[in-house]
Scaffold this active site. Sequence first.
Site, mmCIF file in Angstrom:
data_model
loop_
_atom_site.group_PDB
_atom_site.id
_atom_site.type_symbol
_atom_site.label_atom_id
_atom_site.label_comp_id
_atom_site.label_asym_id
_atom_site.label_seq_id
_atom_site.Cartn_x
_atom_site.Cartn_y
_atom_site.Cartn_z
ATOM 1 C CG ASP A 1 -8.474 -4.192 -2.857
ATOM 2 O OD1 ASP A 1 -7.686 -3.289 -3.199
ATOM 3 O OD2 ASP A 1 -9.704 -4.022 -2.765
ATOM 4 C CG HIS B 1 -2.071 0.929 1.120
ATOM 5 N ND1 HIS B 1 -1.979 2.275 1.377
ATOM 6 C CD2 HIS B 1 -3.335 0.704 0.715
ATOM 7 C CE1 HIS B 1 -3.146 2.840 1.157
ATOM 8 N NE2 HIS B 1 -4.000 1.917 0.746
HETATM 9 C C1 SDX Z 1 -6.223 0.146 -2.970
HETATM 10 O O1 SDX Z 1 -4.260 4.575 -2.078
HETATM 11 C C2 SDX Z 1 -5.264 4.015 -1.453
HETATM 12 O O2 SDX Z 1 -5.681 4.421 -0.404
HETATM 13 C C3 SDX Z 1 -5.902 2.832 -2.192
HETATM 14 C C4 SDX Z 1 -6.940 2.040 -1.432
HETATM 15 C C5 SDX Z 1 -8.209 2.849 -1.191
HETATM 16 O O3 SDX Z 1 -8.935 2.516 -0.241
HETATM 17 O O4 SDX Z 1 -8.515 3.734 -2.042
HETATM 18 O O5 SDX Z 1 -6.403 1.602 -0.186
HETATM 19 C C6 SDX Z 1 -7.359 0.801 -2.230
HETATM 20 O O6 SDX Z 1 -5.997 0.473 -4.103
HETATM 21 C C7 SDX Z 1 -5.360 -0.853 -2.232
HETATM 22 C C8 SDX Z 1 -4.158 -1.352 -3.100
HETATM 23 C C9 SDX Z 1 -4.668 -2.424 -4.028
HETATM 24 N N1 SDX Z 1 -3.625 -2.829 -4.990
HETATM 25 C C10 SDX Z 1 -2.974 -3.993 -4.894
HETATM 26 O O7 SDX Z 1 -3.152 -4.816 -3.994
HETATM 27 C C11 SDX Z 1 -2.006 -4.294 -6.043
HETATM 28 C C12 SDX Z 1 -0.699 -4.880 -5.510
HETATM 29 N N2 SDX Z 1 0.019 -3.840 -4.801
HETATM 30 C C13 SDX Z 1 1.058 -3.107 -5.514
HETATM 31 O O8 SDX Z 1 0.842 -2.954 -6.868
HETATM 32 C C14 SDX Z 1 1.537 -1.860 -4.751
HETATM 33 O O9 SDX Z 1 1.795 -2.268 -3.486
HETATM 34 C C15 SDX Z 1 0.647 -0.627 -4.715
HETATM 35 C C16 SDX Z 1 0.207 -0.204 -6.076
HETATM 36 C C17 SDX Z 1 -0.551 -0.859 -3.865
HETATM 37 C C18 SDX Z 1 1.471 0.491 -4.078
HETATM 38 O O10 SDX Z 1 2.472 0.804 -4.957
HETATM 39 P P1 SDX Z 1 3.661 1.835 -4.546
HETATM 40 O O11 SDX Z 1 3.321 2.592 -3.329
HETATM 41 O O12 SDX Z 1 4.020 2.606 -5.781
HETATM 42 O O13 SDX Z 1 4.825 0.882 -4.134
HETATM 43 P P2 SDX Z 1 5.939 0.349 -5.113
HETATM 44 O O14 SDX Z 1 5.290 -0.282 -6.319
HETATM 45 O O15 SDX Z 1 6.935 1.430 -5.311
HETATM 46 O O16 SDX Z 1 6.557 -0.840 -4.226
HETATM 47 C C19 SDX Z 1 7.687 -0.633 -3.400
HETATM 48 C C20 SDX Z 1 8.445 -1.954 -3.507
HETATM 49 C C21 SDX Z 1 8.855 -2.300 -4.956
HETATM 50 O O17 SDX Z 1 9.993 -3.128 -4.872
HETATM 51 P P3 SDX Z 1 11.473 -2.443 -5.023
HETATM 52 O O18 SDX Z 1 11.469 -1.610 -6.276
HETATM 53 O O19 SDX Z 1 11.649 -1.618 -3.751
HETATM 54 O O20 SDX Z 1 12.424 -3.611 -5.087
HETATM 55 O O21 SDX Z 1 7.598 -3.045 -3.072
HETATM 56 C C22 SDX Z 1 7.378 -3.933 -4.160
HETATM 57 C C23 SDX Z 1 7.710 -3.161 -5.430
HETATM 58 O O22 SDX Z 1 8.091 -4.063 -6.475
HETATM 59 N N3 SDX Z 1 5.967 -4.317 -4.115
HETATM 60 C C24 SDX Z 1 5.502 -5.535 -4.333
HETATM 61 C C25 SDX Z 1 4.110 -5.450 -4.143
HETATM 62 N N4 SDX Z 1 3.773 -4.201 -3.835
HETATM 63 C C26 SDX Z 1 4.931 -3.494 -3.822
HETATM 64 N N5 SDX Z 1 6.124 -6.686 -4.660
HETATM 65 C C27 SDX Z 1 5.317 -7.775 -4.802
HETATM 66 N N6 SDX Z 1 3.977 -7.773 -4.635
HETATM 67 C C28 SDX Z 1 3.334 -6.628 -4.308
HETATM 68 N N7 SDX Z 1 2.017 -6.621 -4.146
#
Ligand code: SDX
Length: 424
Positions: free
Chosen positions: A363, A306
């Site tokens: 989710d 998140h």
């Molecule tokens: C919602 O914003 C809100 O409030 C949203 C929400 C709401 O109520 O409106 O809470 C609802 O959208 C919840 C989120 C739902 N999405 C997912 O579950 C999709 C999976 N999650 C990821 O795509 C990600 O965690 C996000 C999109 C939620 C957040 O992305 P960020 O903040 O841009 O984080 P990032 O992609 O920069 O991740 C940081 C690191 C990265 O690795 P490094 O580059 O540091 O090596 O964490 C890793 C990412 O690759 N990472 C994950 C991951 N989420 C982040 N690796 C594997 N699986 C994951 N799910």
Amino acid sequence: MENAKLNLGNMVIELPLVTGTMGEQAIDITNLRKDSGFITLDSGYQNTGSCKSAITYIDGEKGILKYRGVNIEELASKARFTEVAYFLVNGKFPDNGERLEFSQQLTENSMLHEDMIKFFHSVPPTAHPMSILSTMVNAMSIFYPQYFVDENDGEVFKLMASRLISKIRTIAAFSYKRSIGEPLVYPRHDLPYVGNFLNMMFDSPVKPYESDPDMERLLNMILILHADHEQNCSTSTVRLVGSSLVNLYSSVCAGICALWGPLHGGANQEVIEMLERIRNENLSIKTVLERAKDKNSNFKLSGFGHRVYRNFDPRMKILKQEAQSFLGNRKLDDPLMNIALELEAAALKDDYFVERKLYPNVDFYSGILYREMGFPTEMFTVLFAIGRMPGWIAQWKEMHDSVPFKIGRPRQIYTGPTEAHYPG
Ligand code: SDX
């Protein structure tokens, strides 16, 4: 400290600080470009606040979520979704007279214009309900062309808000009925908000829907958990689109489209599809985590991570508990729930997830509940949108009432060719 001082070569720029009611601090850069010629750059707005807001507070480090100061746990266990919707939009809980008036407005505005219904008979039954929802919500600007223009139109705004909060159920249920080829079930005047929606979804000539208080309590609570979440992607979209002074229906339509994405609200559908793939392909938890960590694979652990929560998402904790008791009470053994619990336990012990503070989000377990309640997977994000509707409306109105009111128009740093000419 009153101001921040920014040293830029031989310039020292003083920037005022802003402190929120919960102690959050920001550097106000409103005059940065005017005073220094510099702008800031922040991909994904990870460190950038777009507004001041009195609606929702999140403490991502402590896993705290409050709607207008009230903890989400309190609202989820005590309130009705329509009360929370009124509270978010109006800034106060309704008294008895306001509660009755709001309930009547929701009832009177639950139907769709009969010409809108013709649309349902012309879309393919395979159409995704989120594409139908965004289309029909924008179509409301055609069929209900009375728009909120300024603070004197308070009654018009209330009517537009009631129409959206009420009709989103009808649009959702009608898209489901069309997808299964069953006759549409119209809203009724004698059922409460959630019961009316469940009746439109699951009532049928051969199997009348019997009101299920447990299901209604559960869905009321789930909608409350989704009602607002400060400046998330879809809410920021509603604010940005609304800042051009386009009407509320079209602003919310844009928010629905943003919510549909698998990185945002579409994740609840992705989670179930991921769990089903793990079950069907008999994948080990170890394999799944390896794939999620592998930068060369575009596989992410959906429902994990998140932008704001660096601790547990308080909504997830409630949903997980409800899912476990819902299944336990019905003595159901859901293989997908078992896989989800194993995945969570393994990820929380894995350095990759621990170091990045990746926890299950709202989710991760919501789809387990929706599935057990009888909703098809493609409806999950629509259910998220039903919950989020009052939040979008509240945030749009707060943006509209903001002083100074500014259209949202970010700057950029240009990195293209400095000089080019038309060939020929
Ligand atoms: C919602 O914003 C809100 O409030 C949203 C929400 C709401 O109520 O409106 O809470 C609802 O959208 C919840 C989120 C739902 N999405 C997912 O579950 C999709 C999976 N999650 C990821 O795509 C990600 O965690 C996000 C999109 C939620 C957040 O992305 P960020 O903040 O841009 O984080 P990032 O992609 O920069 O991740 C940081 C690191 C990265 O690795 P490094 O580059 O540091 O090596 O964490 C890793 C990412 O690759 N990472 C994950 C991951 N989420 C982040 N690796 C594997 N699986 C994951 N799910």
